[in-house]
Design an enzyme around this catalytic site. Structure first.
Site, PDB file in Angstrom:
ATOM      1  N   ASP A  17      -0.177   5.120   1.017  1.00 23.93           N
ATOM      2  CA  ASP A  17      -0.448   6.062   2.105  1.00 23.93           C
ATOM      3  C   ASP A  17      -0.391   5.357   3.461  1.00 23.93           C
ATOM      4  O   ASP A  17      -1.007   4.299   3.647  1.00 23.93           O
ATOM      5  CB  ASP A  17      -1.827   6.699   1.934  1.00 23.93           C
ATOM      6  CG  ASP A  17      -1.891   7.637   0.738  1.00 23.93           C
ATOM      7  OD1 ASP A  17      -0.831   8.119   0.308  1.00 23.93           O
ATOM      8  OD2 ASP A  17      -2.999   7.882   0.229  1.00 23.93           O
ATOM      9  N   ASP A  20      -2.316  -0.677   5.704  1.00 22.26           N
ATOM     10  CA  ASP A  20      -2.792  -0.118   6.970  1.00 22.26           C
ATOM     11  C   ASP A  20      -4.295   0.105   7.007  1.00 22.26           C
ATOM     12  O   ASP A  20      -4.909   0.035   8.058  1.00 22.26           O
ATOM     13  CB  ASP A  20      -2.115   1.249   7.223  1.00 22.26           C
ATOM     14  CG  ASP A  20      -2.684   2.323   6.314  1.00 22.26           C
ATOM     15  OD1 ASP A  20      -3.488   3.139   6.784  1.00 22.26           O
ATOM     16  OD2 ASP A  20      -2.358   2.329   5.121  1.00 22.26           O
ATOM     17  N   ASP A  35      -3.495  12.487  -0.113  1.00 23.02           N
ATOM     18  CA  ASP A  35      -4.603  13.375  -0.476  1.00 23.02           C
ATOM     19  C   ASP A  35      -4.776  14.474   0.567  1.00 23.02           C
ATOM     20  O   ASP A  35      -4.832  15.667   0.246  1.00 23.02           O
ATOM     21  CB  ASP A  35      -5.906  12.577  -0.602  1.00 23.02           C
ATOM     22  CG  ASP A  35      -5.918  11.651  -1.815  1.00 23.02           C
ATOM     23  OD1 ASP A  35      -5.080  11.841  -2.723  1.00 23.02           O
ATOM     24  OD2 ASP A  35      -6.763  10.753  -1.859  1.00 23.02           O
ATOM     25  N   ASP A  37       0.875  -1.158   0.000  1.00 25.60           N
ATOM     26  CA  ASP A  37       0.000   0.000   0.000  1.00 25.60           C
ATOM     27  C   ASP A  37       0.922   1.221   0.000  1.00 25.60           C
ATOM     28  O   ASP A  37       2.131   1.097   0.210  1.00 25.60           O
ATOM     29  CB  ASP A  37      -0.883  -0.046   1.253  1.00 25.60           C
ATOM     30  CG  ASP A  37      -1.690   1.218   1.454  1.00 25.60           C
ATOM     31  OD1 ASP A  37      -2.275   1.716   0.486  1.00 25.60           O
ATOM     32  OD2 ASP A  37      -1.712   1.727   2.595  1.00 25.60           O
TER      33      ASP A  37
END
Length: 272
Positions: free
Chosen positions: A11, A178, A20, A9
């Site tokens: 972020d 996460d 974002d 992943d």
């Protein structure tokens, strides 16, 4: 170890926050973002926010400068480089967008380390505005997964990755994430695979509540130092297991069959 595919992943896994939110906050548009958040899906909201940034005079260069100072734990880049140097194939599966991810990954000097980035497509249009689109078009062809947001089902992406490497022999997967969106791809992992959920984050909670449904081995991590330690230890363990298996198979082929043993000359007794 050529038989390992590590899927990251982005972020709050590779970088230490949500890209974002970082861009919106750093450029001073948090209030508008929060105002619009209840009215539309996140992916659509980010495309709308890019329009608002552009309308208010924020340029692509402004966005790039913000992205290039995104916080990242100092052990993440070395961990990625070592995993790659050990022969792992590295991929990204993220619900961010391609422009944000590529900008950050290039700035970190990691573009050549990842074989693929799976995320929401984006591009800079002729007016200089960043456009962001859904990975899966939820109007024309909804993915139908009730675990994932409408714009992207990471589980479907994971299945495509698994299918894409199936012809190369059996691969061991390591998935790191996460968020709640990382739960669906964790369910697609098989026995012998490994999932690395970030402890006390949404995917960790979901995995803890649904352990019987997870076939992969679970290895939690808390920060970049933890991620590096757990990931490299896993790669070492898998590599050793594969080496031992290969050694055992070679020994089996080299074993002399029983009939050959019987044809060997008997030992001669030597009188004392």
């Amino acid at each position: 170890m050529a038989g390992i595919v590590a899927v990251f992943d982005f972020d709050k896994t590779i970088i230490d926050l949500d890209s974002d939110n970082w861009v919106v906050d750093e450029l001073g548009f948090t209030d508008l973002f929060n105002q619009l958040l209840p009215t539309m899906p996140w992916n659509t909201l980010m495309d709308t926010m890019m329009k608002e940034l552009h309308s208010n005079g924020k340029t692509i260069d402004d966005i790039v400068k913000v992205l290039e100072r995104v916080p990242i734990h100092p052990r993440i880049v070395p961990a990625i480089k070592v995993a790659h140097d050990l022969g792992c194939e590295l991929r990204i599966v993220s619900d961010a967008n391609l422009f944000f991810i590529e900008t950050i990954v290039k700035h970190l000097g990691l573009m050549d380390y990842f074989s693929e980035i799976n995320t929401n497509p984006s591009y800079v249009d002729e007016e200089g505005r960043l456009r962001i689109f859904p990975c899966h078009d939820f109007h024309s062809s909804p993915h139908g997964c009730n675990l994932c947001p409408p714009n992207m089902c990471k589980g479907m992406v994971m299945e495509r990755i698994q299918a894409s490497v199936a012809s190369e022999g059996k691969k061991k997967f390591i998935y790191l994430g996460d968020g709640s969106g990382d739960f669906c791809p964790s369910l697609k992992l098989r026995e012998g695979d490994h999932v690395m959920p970030r402890k006390d984050y949404p995917v960790w909670d979901l995995i803890c509540k649904n352990r019987p449904h997870i076939k992969a081995e679970i290895h939690e991590w808390s920060d970049g130092e933890d991620l590096e330690r757990v990931l490299l230890q896993l790669i070492h363990t898998i590599s050793m297991e594969e080496a031992n298996k290969l050694f055992a198979e070679e020994c089996k082929f080299e074993t002399i069959p029983m009939a050959a043993h019987e044809s060997l000359p008997k030992a001669v007794s030597v009188p004392h």
